[in-house]
Design a protein around this motif. Structure first.
Motif, short mmCIF file in Angstrom:
data_model
loop_
_atom_site.label_atom_id
_atom_site.label_comp_id
_atom_site.label_asym_id
_atom_site.label_seq_id
_atom_site.Cartn_x
_atom_site.Cartn_y
_atom_site.Cartn_z
N LEU A 1 -0.40 9.61 -11.33
CA LEU A 1 0.41 8.46 -10.96
C LEU A 1 -0.31 7.18 -11.35
O LEU A 1 -1.29 6.77 -10.72
N SER A 2 0.15 6.53 -12.38
CA SER A 2 -0.50 5.31 -12.86
C SER A 2 -0.28 4.16 -11.88
O SER A 2 0.78 4.03 -11.27
N GLY A 3 -1.30 3.34 -11.73
CA GLY A 3 -1.19 2.19 -10.83
C GLY A 3 -1.23 2.54 -9.36
O GLY A 3 -0.86 1.71 -8.52
N ILE A 4 -1.70 3.74 -9.02
CA ILE A 4 -1.70 4.17 -7.62
C ILE A 4 -2.54 3.25 -6.74
O ILE A 4 -2.22 3.06 -5.56
N GLU A 5 -3.57 2.64 -7.31
CA GLU A 5 -4.45 1.78 -6.51
C GLU A 5 -3.66 0.60 -5.92
O GLU A 5 -3.81 0.28 -4.74
N GLU A 6 -2.82 -0.02 -6.73
CA GLU A 6 -2.04 -1.17 -6.27
C GLU A 6 -0.91 -0.75 -5.35
O GLU A 6 -0.65 -1.40 -4.33
N VAL A 7 -0.24 0.34 -5.69
CA VAL A 7 0.89 0.79 -4.88
C VAL A 7 0.44 1.20 -3.48
O VAL A 7 1.09 0.91 -2.48
N LEU B 1 -1.97 -0.03 -1.72
CA LEU B 1 -2.20 -1.22 -0.90
C LEU B 1 -0.89 -1.78 -0.34
O LEU B 1 -0.87 -2.34 0.76
N ARG B 2 0.19 -1.63 -1.07
CA ARG B 2 1.48 -2.15 -0.60
C ARG B 2 2.00 -1.42 0.63
O ARG B 2 2.85 -1.93 1.35
N THR B 3 1.50 -0.23 0.87
CA THR B 3 2.00 0.57 2.00
C THR B 3 1.21 0.34 3.29
O THR B 3 1.59 0.87 4.33
N ILE B 4 0.14 -0.44 3.23
CA ILE B 4 -0.67 -0.65 4.43
C ILE B 4 0.15 -1.37 5.49
O ILE B 4 0.77 -2.39 5.24
N GLY B 5 0.15 -0.81 6.68
CA GLY B 5 0.86 -1.40 7.80
C GLY B 5 2.31 -0.99 7.93
O GLY B 5 3.03 -1.51 8.78
N THR B 6 2.76 -0.03 7.10
CA THR B 6 4.16 0.40 7.18
C THR B 6 4.25 1.84 7.66
O THR B 6 3.26 2.57 7.72
N SER B 7 5.46 2.27 7.99
CA SER B 7 5.69 3.63 8.48
C SER B 7 5.71 4.63 7.34
O SER B 7 5.75 4.26 6.15
N ILE C 1 8.62 2.99 -0.77
CA ILE C 1 7.82 2.19 -1.71
C ILE C 1 7.39 3.05 -2.90
O ILE C 1 7.53 2.64 -4.06
N TYR C 2 6.89 4.24 -2.62
CA TYR C 2 6.46 5.11 -3.71
C TYR C 2 7.63 5.52 -4.60
O TYR C 2 7.52 5.55 -5.82
N SER C 3 8.77 5.80 -4.00
CA SER C 3 9.94 6.20 -4.78
C SER C 3 10.45 5.07 -5.65
O SER C 3 10.93 5.30 -6.76
N SER C 4 10.33 3.84 -5.16
CA SER C 4 10.79 2.70 -5.95
C SER C 4 9.93 2.51 -7.20
O SER C 4 10.40 1.96 -8.20
N VAL C 5 8.69 2.97 -7.15
CA VAL C 5 7.78 2.83 -8.29
C VAL C 5 7.82 4.04 -9.20
O VAL C 5 7.92 3.92 -10.42
N TYR C 6 7.78 5.23 -8.59
CA TYR C 6 7.61 6.46 -9.37
C TYR C 6 8.88 7.29 -9.51
O TYR C 6 8.86 8.32 -10.19
N GLY C 7 9.96 6.84 -8.88
CA GLY C 7 11.22 7.58 -9.01
C GLY C 7 11.18 8.90 -8.26
O GLY C 7 10.58 9.01 -7.19
N ASP C 8 11.80 9.89 -8.84
CA ASP C 8 11.93 11.20 -8.19
C ASP C 8 10.67 12.03 -8.47
O ASP C 8 10.63 12.84 -9.39
#
Length: 214
Positions: free
Chosen positions: A35-41, A43-49, A56-63
């Motif tokens: 999964l490319s860019g996993i480091e940035e993605v 961080l976006r999930t910190i503090g969420t359910s 968030i992951y699906s919006s970046v990596y699709g199915d």
């Protein structure tokens, strides 16, 4: 409302030193899965359910195989912490003892699932300071929405304006601000940016420094 003041504590990155370990495990799992860019993605999930994390992951990596990513993450976390749980953040026990002695009503407001919150806080011996838990698996919208914190205030019988919220993440600060509370940020992995700073009641470098607010 009873006129008392309340303090709502986030858990991950605030009471336990978990965010770095979780992030390290996710990045390792994501790289293993290509999964490319996993480091940035990550961080976006910190503090969420967990549900919002999946979105968030699906919006970046699709199915893609999100469940495998999570399974690998949990495997690598277990390799790091074993049965010990996550270590406590410096000053958390002293903070909780201090504010409860002063009569503040305390609650946990976390996007993490309830069983995990109670397990990890039990391992650092701070469960005794809390009677109120509002967690990420209780059917409420996740941070940055204010739902979790507003539910805490209702359970504490404290008006939102009389609630302090101790948070480490931008998502948590956004939620506290939207709830009309007093957001106190103690940054862990992400420093406040120009959008977050105006939302803050206070910015502190540690839990020990934050004690002076109370």
């Amino acid at each position: 409302m009873n006129g008392a003041q309340g303090i709502i504590f986030d858990m991950d990155g605030l009471m336990i030193d978990s965010e770095r370990i979780i992030n390290r495990a996710v990045v390792r799992a994501g790289r293993e899965m290509g999964l490319s860019g996993i480091e940035e993605v990550s961080l976006r999930t910190i503090g969420t359910s967990s549900l919002r994390t999946r979105e968030i992951y699906s919006s970046v990596y699709g199915d893609f195989d999100f469940d495998r990513l999570m399974d690998l993450k949990h495997r690598y976390i277990d390799e790091i912490i074993g049965d010990r749980g996550f270590p406590p953040k410096e000053g958390i026990r002293e903070m909780l003892e201090y504010v409860t002695e002063k009569g503040y009503i305390t609650a946990v407001g976390s996007s993490t699932r309830e069983w995990a919150v109670k397990e990890f806080l039990g391992k650092i011996d701070v469960l005794k300071y809390f009677d109120i838990f509002v967690c990420g698996d209780m059917g409420l919208r996740s941070k940055p929405f204010p739902d979790i914190f507003l539910a805490c205030a209702e359970k504490m019988d404290v008006s939102p304006g009389e609630c302090f919220v101790l948070e480490d993440s931008p998502n948590g600060i956004r939620a506290a601000y939207a709830a009309g509370m007093k957001p106190v940020m103690i940054p862990d992995m992400i420093a406040p940016d120009e959008d977050i700073i105006p939302m803050l009641y206070a910015l502190k470098g540690s839990l020990t420094e934050a004690m002076e607010l109370f």
